[in-house]
Scaffold this motif. Structure first.
Motif, PDB file in Angstrom:
ATOM      1  N   THR A 135     118.729  13.564  83.381  1.00 41.56           N
ATOM      2  CA  THR A 135     120.074  14.076  83.167  1.00 41.56           C
ATOM      3  C   THR A 135     120.964  13.815  84.370  1.00 41.56           C
ATOM      4  OG1 THR A 135     119.216  15.819  81.720  1.00 41.56           O
ATOM      5  CG2 THR A 135     121.437  16.125  82.611  1.00 41.56           C
ATOM      6  N   LEU A 136     120.475  14.118  85.545  1.00 40.32           N
ATOM      7  CA  LEU A 136     121.293  13.986  86.752  1.00 40.32           C
ATOM      8  C   LEU A 136     121.699  12.539  87.022  1.00 40.32           C
ATOM      9  CD1 LEU A 136     119.521  16.489  89.189  1.00 40.32           C
ATOM     10  CD2 LEU A 136     121.856  16.669  88.289  1.00 40.32           C
ATOM     11  N   LEU A 156     111.147  20.643  92.827  1.00 38.58           N
ATOM     12  CA  LEU A 156     112.167  21.305  92.014  1.00 38.58           C
ATOM     13  C   LEU A 156     112.591  20.487  90.799  1.00 38.58           C
ATOM     14  CD1 LEU A 156     114.487  22.575  94.900  1.00 38.58           C
ATOM     15  CD2 LEU A 156     112.430  23.634  93.952  1.00 38.58           C
ATOM     16  N   LEU A 157     112.589  19.167  90.929  1.00 42.13           N
ATOM     17  CA  LEU A 157     113.120  18.316  89.880  1.00 42.13           C
ATOM     18  C   LEU A 157     112.001  17.757  88.998  1.00 42.13           C
ATOM     19  CD1 LEU A 157     115.762  16.332  91.966  1.00 42.13           C
ATOM     20  CD2 LEU A 157     116.213  18.167  90.320  1.00 42.13           C
ATOM     21  N   GLU A 158     112.059  18.090  87.729  1.00 39.16           N
ATOM     22  CA  GLU A 158     111.147  17.528  86.751  1.00 39.16           C
ATOM     23  C   GLU A 158     111.810  16.317  86.099  1.00 39.16           C
ATOM     24  OE1 GLU A 158     109.958  20.583  84.056  1.00 39.16           O
ATOM     25  OE2 GLU A 158     109.340  21.966  85.650  1.00 39.16           O
ATOM     26  N   VAL A 161     117.506   0.947  80.832  1.00 36.10           N
ATOM     27  CA  VAL A 161     117.946   1.217  82.199  1.00 36.10           C
ATOM     28  C   VAL A 161     118.383   2.662  82.341  1.00 36.10           C
ATOM     29  CG1 VAL A 161     119.680   0.667  83.946  1.00 36.10           C
ATOM     30  CG2 VAL A 161     118.601  -1.162  82.632  1.00 36.10           C
ATOM     31  N   GLU A 162     119.118   3.149  81.298  1.00 35.96           N
ATOM     32  CA  GLU A 162     119.635   4.505  81.353  1.00 35.96           C
ATOM     33  C   GLU A 162     118.508   5.530  81.365  1.00 35.96           C
ATOM     34  OE1 GLU A 162     121.778   5.943  77.883  1.00 35.96           O
ATOM     35  OE2 GLU A 162     123.361   6.683  79.202  1.00 35.96           O
ATOM     36  N   ASN A 163     117.406   5.229  80.659  1.00 34.46           N
ATOM     37  CA  ASN A 163     116.304   6.168  80.558  1.00 34.46           C
ATOM     38  C   ASN A 163     115.321   6.053  81.714  1.00 34.46           C
ATOM     39  OD1 ASN A 163     117.271   7.216  78.129  1.00 34.46           O
ATOM     40  ND2 ASN A 163     116.201   5.669  76.910  1.00 34.46           N
ATOM     41  N   GLU A 164     115.519   5.106  82.600  1.00 30.38           N
ATOM     42  CA  GLU A 164     114.626   4.965  83.737  1.00 30.38           C
ATOM     43  C   GLU A 164     114.821   6.117  84.710  1.00 30.38           C
ATOM     44  OE1 GLU A 164     115.165   1.250  85.621  1.00 30.38           O
ATOM     45  OE2 GLU A 164     114.136   0.096  84.082  1.00 30.38           O
ATOM     46  N   LEU A 165     113.727   6.615  85.220  1.00 35.24           N
ATOM     47  CA  LEU A 165     113.794   7.660  86.222  1.00 35.24           C
ATOM     48  C   LEU A 165     114.063   7.036  87.584  1.00 35.24           C
ATOM     49  CD1 LEU A 165     110.750   9.887  85.177  1.00 35.24           C
ATOM     50  CD2 LEU A 165     113.168  10.338  84.773  1.00 35.24           C
TER      51      LEU A 165
END
Length: 263
Positions: free
Chosen positions: A110-111, A102-104, A89-93
């Motif tokens: 991270t955000l 702007l956001l890769e 879940v944490e690694n899901e985009l």
């Protein structure tokens, strides 16, 4: 030779003896000062307890620490499974309503881990983009009229530095500062750095038709943008104890985006 019992069997025996011990303690307190107590009942109880304790000589007892280790081993598989699910879940985009210029992926990963819990799991909706709506602070305000959710401002300057701010409130024209301690600044210049509220003042966000300001109380605003969203500035502030977000205190905006992160 004593009989070895498994740890699981001892786990069941331990509560049994504790219950007997508690009953004995109860009778001691109840009949301590009463001369008419039935001695046969009390003696019988203690006799039964003693017999159980004698029989216990053939059993293997473990310490509380060992019991906890046993429980930990039993739950290790479940814990590892839950940990794996959490990491997934944490690694899901986050799901974006539009493609960001702007956001890769590494920015998003991270955000999303630094946003408040109340924003987790929501789709990110693009509210404003200089590439789509033109460079106008007035348009930025207009696009957020009636919005009641936190927003994420992302800026890329002419030096290709990506930075911005999370605001607990949508941007609007206001005579006074607004926002809460959830507001923070961030920069990927080059490594990610987050600047949370210092607690020294509440100069979170303010704005008019001439400029948008975030943070203050120091030598200048932590983040400042002009009416054309072209010129910007970033100084250390008492609100966030931040360093300059861009490479230089004064910068030129290449592109800017604002995302809502809650329905």
């Amino acid at each position: 030779m004593g009989v070895a019992y498994s740890v699981g069997e001892v786990d069941h025996l331990y509560p049994f003896f504790m219950k007997k011990h508690c009953r004995a303690q109860h009778f001691r307190k109840k009949y301590k000062n009463r001369f008419f107590a039935d001695k046969n009942v009390i003696n019988g109880l203690f006799s039964q307890l003693n017999n159980n304790l004698k029989a216990a000589n053939n059993w293997e007892f473990i310490t509380v620490k060992q019991a906890k280790q046993h429980i930990s081993l039993c739950n290790l598989e479940d814990f590892e499974k839950e940990e794996q699910e959490f990491q997934e879940v944490e690694n899901e985009l986050p799901v974006l309503s539009d493609q960001s210029l702007l956001l890769e992926d590494h920015h998003l990963k991270t955000l999303v881990t630094h946003l408040p819990p109340r924003t987790q799991g929501y789709r990110w909706n693009l509210v404003y983009s200089t590439a789509i709506h033109g460079s106008s602070l007035k348009t930025l305000y207009r696009n957020m009229a009636g919005l009641d959710s936190p927003v994420l401002l992302v800026i890329k300057d002419m030096h290709k530095k990506v930075f911005g701010a999370f605001s607990s409130d949508p941007f609007r024209i206001s005579k006074y500062c607004y926002g809460t301690g959830e507001t923070f600044l961030f920069t990927f210049s080059p490594d990610f750095q987050q600047y949370k509220w210092s607690g020294e003042n509440s100069y979170f966000v303010s704005g008019d038709l001439g400029s948008l300001q975030i943070g203050g109380g120091g030598g200048g605003f932590a983040l400042w943008l002009d009416a054309d969203l072209y010129h910007g500035a970033s100084f250390s502030s008492s609100t966030f104890h931040n360093a300059t977000l861009s490479t230089h205190e004064d910068f030129i905006v290449q592109d800017a985006e604002v995302w809502t992160v809650q329905n």
